[in-house]
Design an enzyme around this catalytic site. Structure first.
Site, short mmCIF file in Angstrom:
data_model
loop_
_atom_site.label_atom_id
_atom_site.label_comp_id
_atom_site.label_asym_id
_atom_site.label_seq_id
_atom_site.Cartn_x
_atom_site.Cartn_y
_atom_site.Cartn_z
N SER A 12 -9.44 1.79 3.31
CA SER A 12 -8.89 2.42 2.42
C SER A 12 -7.86 1.60 1.67
O SER A 12 -7.27 2.06 0.59
CB SER A 12 -7.88 3.38 3.20
OG SER A 12 -6.98 2.94 4.27
N LYS A 64 0.85 -1.20 0.11
CA LYS A 64 0.06 0.06 -0.12
C LYS A 64 0.67 1.23 0.17
O LYS A 64 1.90 1.37 0.69
CB LYS A 64 -0.92 0.01 1.34
CG LYS A 64 -2.01 1.03 1.36
CD LYS A 64 -2.62 0.71 2.69
CE LYS A 64 -3.97 1.76 2.90
NZ LYS A 64 -4.61 1.54 4.05
N SER A 98 -9.63 -0.74 7.42
CA SER A 98 -8.97 -0.75 6.20
C SER A 98 -8.19 -1.86 5.50
O SER A 98 -8.09 -1.80 4.28
CB SER A 98 -7.88 0.38 6.27
OG SER A 98 -8.86 1.67 5.89
N1 GLN Z 1 -12.90 3.97 6.84
C1 GLN Z 1 -12.11 4.27 8.17
C2 GLN Z 1 -11.78 5.84 8.09
O1 GLN Z 1 -12.14 6.41 7.25
C3 GLN Z 1 -10.99 3.63 8.52
C4 GLN Z 1 -9.77 3.91 7.53
C5 GLN Z 1 -8.68 3.01 7.99
O2 GLN Z 1 -8.78 2.13 8.64
N2 GLN Z 1 -7.57 3.51 7.53
O3 GLN Z 1 -11.14 6.31 8.90
#
Ligand code: GLN
Length: 494
Positions: free
Chosen positions: A163, A88, A187
């Site tokens: 994400s 990532k 994420s």
């Molecule tokens: N969707 C969650 C957020 O927007 C978690 C994101 C993540 O785990 N990086 O913060």
């Protein structure tokens, strides 16, 4: 209409441990595999946008080195030697641009590798490229990337989740054998569920965050996205370590993440917290989940309903703590130290204001505003301090549940992958995508998502949550379930 196909003979869809056997028997060389993986990315990624950049020369050099190791020169090969991995793009790669999918970091080339990247290299993995993500990992759909959204390989009109949507879509579509994601509130697990692959967030502290571009430091954890649970354990064994460069790093109190993979589920006590099954869960997700419980029961586990009443508070707690930490972590991007900058501004303050105003996306700005507000004098006690107190209570509630259960099982996401654009103008709907995953980060626990069937022809995930350092148990439950089902062997017809 999406059809589920299974072509296990295609190397791009084999789990890493099976590819590894072919490398050992010399049916395939790592160099051939790297070339065909890069060709596969070139072939399908125009449609998916899962890979922000490939590292062609680097990958071929790493593959040659892996081939030498596999033929007996250099360090002993391990399970990841010669295996193509995607990282990532919020993890630093020396000499390769690292953007966290933000314009503010475009052009930033780190002078060092993240600890996880060094560990992958030591293991002999072949790093083929960098995965797309929501800007600074803030999002649940990958639509907040500054470099274009990612399409779900099962249905390209839908999101892959986020994400780590690029990483999950790439594993599902055969663009790499495994990937690293990061999980602050779901994420890794949510995109893994929405793309039909395995994703695990280990216990907080087991994997070094050194070189991970920080979002919310007390919640961020790196973990694997893979085709099956065996691979997940292998990747964790390679990347987990005590690291003095990360002050929250701890050594695992067990030898091997996969040490319980051959155990069955006889006598295993599994709890099903009812709060994860109520509001907003789609009927198809619920029925897939109920079928998974039947499978687990048939494997000898006892399954009992339980209640974790504070689950409802977790999302609110998260949306105070995560933005608060983000507002502090992102203050370093002022146009001077890293990446890109605005080209005007009369003085230093204006220069930084213009840079941040132009280069951060809307979701990142929303988080900075929420976080700055929650931390400001006069509001700190009401928001940040209160959220930390409730966080402690949530942790205690889990600790108590684990005196009665070996693990908890829940759906990973309340819905299947939604249509691209459907939630972009409704942040609350977007935030609700993580109701089942966020409590696990709040409490610092291990959680995995495994493929658990389909609803409306789209993948659904089963989440297994364990106590702190219960990572081998979580993998054990996931593995037993996976081996009794065929879901992990299906892949999209792309
Ligand atoms: N969707 C969650 C957020 O927007 C978690 C994101 C993540 O785990 N990086 O913060």
């Amino acid at each position: 209409m999406v059809t589920r196909v299974s072509r296990p003979s295609d190397i791009h869809f084999l789990p890493a441990h099976e590819i590894r056997k072919m490398l050992d028997s010399r049916d395939l060389s790592s160099a051939e595999l790297a070339r065909s993986t890069l060709a596969r990315i070139a072939e399908v990624d125009e449609e998916l946008n899962a890979v922000l950049k490939t590292i062609e020369d680097g990958a071929l050099a790493m593959a040659d080195e892996a081939d030498m190791r596999l033929r007996g020169s250099g360090p002993e090969p391990g399970p990841l030697t010669g295996i193509p991995v995607l990282v990532k793009d919020n993890m630093s790669t020396a000499g390769t641009e690292t953007t966290a999918a933000s314009k503010i970091l475009s052009g930033y080339v780190p002078p060092f590798d993240a600890e996880v990247v060094s560990r992958l290299k030591d293991a002999g993995a072949v790093i083929v490229g960098k995965g797309n993500l929501d800007e600074f990992a803030m999002g649940s759909s990958n639509e907040h990337s500054a470099f274009g959204h990612v399409n779900n390989p099962w249905d390209t009109s839908r999101v892959p989740g986020g994400s780590s949507g690029g990483a999950a879509a790439a594993v599902a579509a055969g663009e790499c054998a495994a990937a690293l994601g990061s999980d602050t509130g779901g994420s890794i697990r949510q995109p893994a569920a929405l793309c039909g692959v395995v994703g695990m967030k280990p216990t907080y502290g087991l994997v070094s965050r050194y070189g991970l571009i920080a979002f919310a430091s007390s919640l961020d954890q790196i973990g694997p996205i893979t085709r099956d649970v065996r691979d997940c354990a292998d990747v964790l064994n390679a990347i987990a370590s005590h690291d003095s460069k990360d002050s929250t790093s701890v050594a695992a109190p067990f030898e091997d993440f996969g040490e319980k993979l051959s155990n069955d589920l006889d006598g295993m006590r599994l709890g099903v917290p009812q709060e994860y099954l109520v509001e907003g869960i789609e009927p198809g997700v619920r029925s897939a989940f109920e079928e998974s419980l039947e499978v687990l029961r048939s494997l000898g586990a006892t399954i009992e309903e339980t209640s974790l009443p504070l689950t409802d508070q977790a999302l609110a707690v998260y949306y105070i703590i995560a933005p608060s930490e983000a507002s502090a972590n992102l203050s370093r991007y002022d146009g001077v130290k890293y990446g890109s900058a605005a080209d005007d501004g009369l003085n230093a303050a204006e220069f930084s204001q213009h840079t941040r105003g132009e280069m951060f996306g809307d979701e990142v700005k929303r988080r900075i505003l929420i976080g700055t507000y929650a931390l400001s004098a006069g509001y700190y006690d009401a928001y940040y301090k209160k959220a930390q107190q409730v966080r402690t209570l949530i942790r205690q509630e889990f600790t108590e549940a684990f005196t009665r259960f070996d693990a908890l099982v829940t759906p990973t996401s309340p819905s299947i992958a939604f249509k691209t654009g459907a939630r972009m103008n409704d942040p609350l709907q977007m935030y609700l995508a993580d109701v089942c995953t966020i409590p696990v980060n709040i409490a610092g626990l291990p959680g995995i998502s495994v493929p658990a069937g389909f609803s409306e022809e789209m993948p659904v995930g089963l989440q297994v949550i364990g106590p702190q350092f219960g990572d081998p148990t979580v993998l054990q439950v996931a593995h037993a379930y996976e081996q009794a089902t065929d879901w992990h062997r299906t892949h999209p017809p792309i």
